[in-house]
Enzyme design. Sequence first.
Site, PDB file in Angstrom:
ATOM      1  N   ARG A  73       0.841  -1.203   0.000  1.00 12.03           N
ATOM      2  CA  ARG A  73       0.000   0.000   0.000  1.00 12.03           C
ATOM      3  C   ARG A  73       0.873   1.249   0.000  1.00 12.03           C
ATOM      4  NH1 ARG A  73      -5.060   1.412  -1.268  1.00 12.03           N
ATOM      5  NH2 ARG A  73      -5.502  -0.751  -0.701  1.00 12.03           N
ATOM      6  N   ILE A 117      -4.407  -5.213   7.219  1.00  9.04           N
ATOM      7  CA  ILE A 117      -4.758  -5.784   5.926  1.00  9.04           C
ATOM      8  C   ILE A 117      -4.744  -4.731   4.822  1.00  9.04           C
ATOM      9  CG2 ILE A 117      -6.679  -6.798   4.624  1.00  9.04           C
ATOM     10  CD1 ILE A 117      -7.286  -8.498   7.114  1.00  9.04           C
ATOM     11  N   HIS A 118      -5.274  -3.558   5.088  1.00  7.74           N
ATOM     12  CA  HIS A 118      -5.256  -2.501   4.070  1.00  7.74           C
ATOM     13  C   HIS A 118      -3.825  -2.114   3.724  1.00  7.74           C
ATOM     14  CE1 HIS A 118      -6.096   1.550   2.311  1.00  7.74           C
ATOM     15  NE2 HIS A 118      -7.101   0.866   1.794  1.00  7.74           N
ATOM     16  N   CYS A 119      -2.943  -2.165   4.707  1.00 10.62           N
ATOM     17  CA  CYS A 119      -1.552  -1.742   4.510  1.00 10.62           C
ATOM     18  C   CYS A 119      -0.788  -2.644   3.555  1.00 10.62           C
ATOM     19  CB  CYS A 119      -0.805  -1.709   5.842  1.00 10.62           C
ATOM     20  SG  CYS A 119      -1.573  -0.664   7.091  1.00 10.62           S
ATOM     21  N   ILE A 120      -1.223  -3.882   3.373  1.00 10.92           N
ATOM     22  CA  ILE A 120      -0.464  -4.808   2.523  1.00 10.92           C
ATOM     23  C   ILE A 120      -1.123  -5.034   1.165  1.00 10.92           C
ATOM     24  CG2 ILE A 120       0.537  -5.953   4.533  1.00 10.92           C
ATOM     25  CD1 ILE A 120      -1.294  -8.339   4.001  1.00 10.92           C
TER      26      ILE A 120
END
Length: 348
Positions: free
Chosen positions: A82, A329-332
């Site tokens: 991300r 989860i959003h970060c990856i």
Amino acid sequence: MPAETTPHDATWMAWPSGSYTLGETAAEAEAARRTWADVANAVAEWEPVHLLVPPSERAEARRLLGAGVTCHEVPLDDAWYRDIGPTFVVDTDDAGERRLGAVNWTFNGWGQQSWATWEHDAVASLVATEASGAVRIDSAMVNEGGGIHTDGAGTFLVTESVQLDPGRNPGWTRAQVQAELAHTVGARELVWLERGLTRDHERYGTRGHVDIVATFADRGVLLVHDQRDPAHPDHAITRDVAATLAEARDADGKPLDVLALPAPAVLRDEEGWVDYSYVNHYVCNGAVIACSFADPHDAEARDVLADAYPGRHVVQIDARPLFARGGGIHCITQQQPCLSADVPEGSR
């Protein structure tokens, strides 16, 4: 920049490759690999996944990944795509043809953090840019994908502690950030938050990414981290965030509907105050890939997300191994939007 809720052609990720992401023991490394693989395999049920993998991890990645994941072997410093990947945008030319663009932000290890290295990560965005066939758009602004959220209609959430961070963009003003985001991602209105969550401002944090604080579930609708326990320092921070957003307007001058997404009940881990956040979920074709924490609030968060994204399946994955390493989860994950208005054929 389209909203994350619009149809995707693919999702991009990066594999954990060393240092703190794999940890100090074989058990810690296995936990990291399995969690990254669980997210990739969950997304791949709904849309194609492309994943950057360092050569040293080739065998481990293939052992754990399903058939819907395409691997690209490249050296990496870290695993948060991300932030190190491009931000995809869409344009329409004079002939009415839609074109894909990829904004390559300047990346310097989340503001030149003493523990970070970024020799490889600084150019990792080029992998998705070139493989997707997108028009390359370079930005002189130091920024990360986790530092912005959009409704897809020109309204963006940002934080003073990221875009105006002296370690990222020394001397920059709000006006300069506004101009650069207008040029690169089509921003028409910035909603400025002062900072992020407490843990995220400690040594191994990002200094205030917005994607664990608030996100757009739809145009005019925000999901906001709600720390209800006054014992946690984020209680005061999230009250300030909610107050700021209650007064904000979108790019069309309309007020925003602010919906509370509860923080997990757990307040601390062995390192201190947690920044566990259900806000840090990823919306893909037909599903929401959401964080769980083996927490009493997991079920309530699932219900809020199901209501906020009607018609999508909510898939919860234990995100504690991710947050222990500094993200969620959003970060990856990073979405590649579809150029057509329809979900690509073959998406579940």
